[in-house]
Design an enzyme around this catalytic site. Structure first.
Site, mmCIF file in Angstrom:
data_model
loop_
_atom_site.group_PDB
_atom_site.id
_atom_site.type_symbol
_atom_site.label_atom_id
_atom_site.label_comp_id
_atom_site.label_asym_id
_atom_site.label_seq_id
_atom_site.Cartn_x
_atom_site.Cartn_y
_atom_site.Cartn_z
ATOM 1 N N ASP A 23 40.641 40.624 38.253
ATOM 2 C CA ASP A 23 41.908 40.027 38.970
ATOM 3 C C ASP A 23 43.151 40.549 38.474
ATOM 4 O OD1 ASP A 23 43.741 38.620 40.394
ATOM 5 O OD2 ASP A 23 43.188 36.645 39.247
ATOM 6 N N ASN A 25 46.482 40.355 40.413
ATOM 7 C CA ASN A 25 47.574 39.821 40.900
ATOM 8 C C ASN A 25 47.544 38.411 40.698
ATOM 9 O OD1 ASN A 25 45.453 38.980 42.659
ATOM 10 N ND2 ASN A 25 46.254 40.156 44.426
ATOM 11 N N ASP A 27 45.626 35.688 41.723
ATOM 12 C CA ASP A 27 45.274 34.979 42.868
ATOM 13 C C ASP A 27 43.639 34.466 42.571
ATOM 14 O OD1 ASP A 27 43.477 37.273 43.372
ATOM 15 O OD2 ASP A 27 44.116 37.072 45.384
ATOM 16 N N ASP A 31 39.905 42.211 42.551
ATOM 17 C CA ASP A 31 40.635 43.298 43.565
ATOM 18 C C ASP A 31 40.517 44.806 43.165
ATOM 19 O OD1 ASP A 31 42.887 43.810 41.278
ATOM 20 O OD2 ASP A 31 43.275 41.730 42.063
ATOM 21 N N ASP A 100 30.339 50.553 50.523
ATOM 22 C CA ASP A 100 29.383 49.464 51.080
ATOM 23 C C ASP A 100 29.857 49.440 52.324
ATOM 24 O OD1 ASP A 100 27.515 47.511 51.428
ATOM 25 O OD2 ASP A 100 27.307 46.681 49.551
ATOM 26 N N ASP A 201 24.248 48.522 54.755
ATOM 27 C CA ASP A 201 23.794 47.105 54.674
ATOM 28 C C ASP A 201 22.758 46.821 55.670
ATOM 29 O OD1 ASP A 201 24.063 44.406 53.469
ATOM 30 O OD2 ASP A 201 24.663 44.030 55.495
ATOM 31 N N GLU A 252 19.527 49.930 52.779
ATOM 32 C CA GLU A 252 19.034 48.539 52.219
ATOM 33 C C GLU A 252 18.066 48.450 53.374
ATOM 34 O OE1 GLU A 252 20.575 44.066 51.196
ATOM 35 O OE2 GLU A 252 21.193 44.888 53.045
ATOM 36 N N HIS A 316 24.293 41.779 43.506
ATOM 37 C CA HIS A 316 24.918 40.799 43.902
ATOM 38 C C HIS A 316 24.083 39.696 44.759
ATOM 39 C CE1 HIS A 316 24.907 43.450 47.427
ATOM 40 N NE2 HIS A 316 25.127 42.481 48.174
ATOM 41 N N ASP A 317 22.889 40.218 45.246
ATOM 42 C CA ASP A 317 22.197 39.088 45.936
ATOM 43 C C ASP A 317 20.969 38.599 44.951
ATOM 44 O OD1 ASP A 317 23.393 39.230 48.254
ATOM 45 O OD2 ASP A 317 22.293 40.985 49.153
#
Length: 552
Positions: A23, A25, A27, A31, A100, A201, A252, A316-317
């Site tokens: 990160d 910035n 928040d 990013d 992606d 995907d 995928e 990520h899954d």
């Protein structure tokens, strides 16, 4: 194994889940600028391609997999200028960039869907899947990945739209040619901006069933996939888009098998370059050596001379591989090295998920409120709603929650693990003080140091890319031993996937007429014996030890 050489077959891909990477910035959300900031680190691994998860404009109901504008960058990720700089800086370091893209569905906030649901006579009505109900209930008893039903009633028109994932993710109707052409136009837009690869995907779901009728077992959602017309759509996509660019495609493909998988990547068919199948990550909940060996053997045989596969154990899954398939306590470092060795020496393109290279682990948060994974949350609500004990349901869902792999990248032992200056969108794994990049950089025996050696070895030796594959460990439940062979050169990989010392006994068939002599190329415990010969017909491997030898 594969005679036609191509740059994409020699790729080593590093996956960046940008919202959990860095990160810049303040928040609390990673990013694209954070990816740019860490490109030197990524390059130092030796990888050749960076895969970035979706960053298109999105309401973010499913972490960017619900796209509301294919041509815009979401504010959380940055700006189009940030993306263009990411492309330029990635290329400047000799790496390629994979994007992606989500083409099975959009967000319900996409302009296309807003038009589609505005009236039954709207020209874009047929861009999505609309259907009448049946006797006061949804058209069929089909489930979605995230909900008990894949149908949502639109009260204004009294029709249902189909969503294979969240209610906010309506499925596109790939039978509509006009819609398909818009998708192809969008893909060309990003490829013209310099993207080198596409991770596509949920491709197995593009073609819908030809008959909308109840199924006997709605929980087995294979009926949503591999329907008639799927391969025609992919061949058309290749003809319209892929063949015109020097690029890499990976699909995928849920529920792909050694029988169906080659159809997607057979080079004669001109569909995709490679694919992800999920006979391991989705269908093998915990480590099962004999099952894994069988899967690898069948896929190697199926793809031999036809196409190229992919190798991964987490993304990520899926829960981090060292927690799910290794030993994240006593042998975290050793098992992380072993799993890495396996993925980079088996046939196919290896993928590294951010943090894997330092042995990051899964996590157990204290309450359901700590989790952000929409699939887990919806399942929790469903099971508790049916009378399940909340504590039991929560405990059962924790191990495979997608948030296991989505906790922020652990850069150092400082505030927020060096992820950023603000509290992150998802809690950091408490073990960041011991497991982080800064610590790994100081340790010559770290998982990170080993991954760099492993990747360098692969890049310097095409036998690890194109070599034939032969498993010589039979039905041993702990040892995985196989040979890679290319143009007369042979390498031997020995893996001890257990917390005990194990001995591999070479048979006479291993020795050949002149005996067997081996030169160590890489060992996960550091340099052991550099040379080994058949005068010692047995080799002892330490717990979770991996060795790569050249036969000389």
């Amino acid at each position: 194994m594969q005679s036609n050489e191509a740059w994409w077959k020699e790729s080593v891909v590093y996956q960046v889940y940008w919202r959990s990477f860095r990160d810049t910035n303040g928040d609390g959300i990673g990013d694209l600028r954070g990816v740019i900031e860490k490109l030197d680190y990524i390059q130092s691994l030796g990888v050749t391609m960076v895969w970035v998860n979706p960053f298109n404009e999105s309401p973010d109901k499913d972490n960017g997999y619900d796209v509301s504008d294919y041509y815009a960058v979401m504010d959380k990720a940055g700006t189009m200028a940030d993306f263009e700089l990411l492309v330029a800086e990635t290329h400047a370091r000799g790496m390629k960039l994979m994007m992606d893209v989500v083409v099975n569905h959009t967000s319900d906030q996409h302009a296309w869907f807003k038009e589609s649901r505005s009236s039954a006579s709207n020209p874009k009505r047929d861009w999505y899947i609309w259907h009448d109900g049946y006797q006061g209930r949804p058209p069929t008893n089909w489930r979605s990945y995230f909900n008990p039903s894949c149908w949502e009633l639109d009260e204004a028109s009294n029709q249902y739209y189909m969503h294979s994932f969240a209610v906010e993710q309506p499925d596109l109707n790939w039978a509509n040619r006009e819609m398909r052409q818009e998708i192809y136009k969008m893909l060309r837009f990003w490829l013209d901006k310099g993207v080198d690869g596409l991770r596509l995907d949920a491709l197995a779901l593009l073609a819908k069933p030809t008959i909308f009728a109840d199924v006997e077992n709605p929980r087995d959602i294979r009926y949503l996939t591999h329907n008639a017309g799927l391969h025609q759509y992919l061949q058309e996509m290749n003809h319209e888009v892929f063949k015109h660019y020097d690029m890499m495609t990976v699909g995928e493909i849920a529920f792909a098998t050694p029988e169906t998988g080659p159809l997607f990547v057979d080079e004669e068919r001109q569909e995709l370059n490679t694919l992800f199948h999920f006979e391991v990550a989705d269908e093998m909940p915990e480590w099962d050596m004999l099952r894994f060996k069988r899967i690898q053997r069948l896929w190697a045989e199926a793809l031999d001379g036809r196409g190229f596969g992919s190798q991964f154990l987490n993304n990520h899954d899926h829960t981090r591989q060292v927690s799910r398939y290794g030993n994240d306590t006593d042998y975290r470092v050793e098992s992380a090295k072993l799993l890495g060795t396996m993925i980079h020496t088996l046939p196919g393109i290896p993928y590294i998920y951010q943090g894997e290279e330092i042995g990051m682990t899964g996590v157990r948060f204290e309450t359901i409120g700590d989790y952000k994974d929409i699939a887990m949350i919806n399942r929790y609500v469903e099971e508790v709603g049916k009378g399940g004990d909340p504590a039991v349901v929560f405990r059962d869902l924790q191990p495979l929650s997608r948030d296991n792999s989505r906790t922020p990248m652990q850069w150092n032992d400082g505030p927020y693990a060096g992820f950023g200056e603000a509290e992150p969108w998802l809690q950091i794994n408490p073990n960041y003080e011991k497991i982080n990049v800064e610590q790994a950089e100081k340790d010559p025996d770290s998982v990170l140091a080993y991954y760099r050696k492993l990747i360098a070895l692969r890049k310097a030796n095409l036998i690890m890319v194109y070599g034939d594959f032969t498993d010589i460990s039979d039905d041993d439940p702990h040892l995985y031993v196989y040979v890679r062979e290319l143009e007369g050169t042979e390498w031997l990989v020995l893996l001890n996937h257990s917390a005990e010392h194990r001995t591999f006994a070479f048979t006479e068939s291993c020795f050949g007429n002149n005996g067997l002599s081996l030169k160590l190329k890489l060992g996960s415990y550091g340099q052991t014996e550099v040379y080994w010969s058949s005068e010692m017909p047995e080799m002892e491997l330490k717990p979770y030890e991996a060795r790569i030898y050249e036969v000389i």
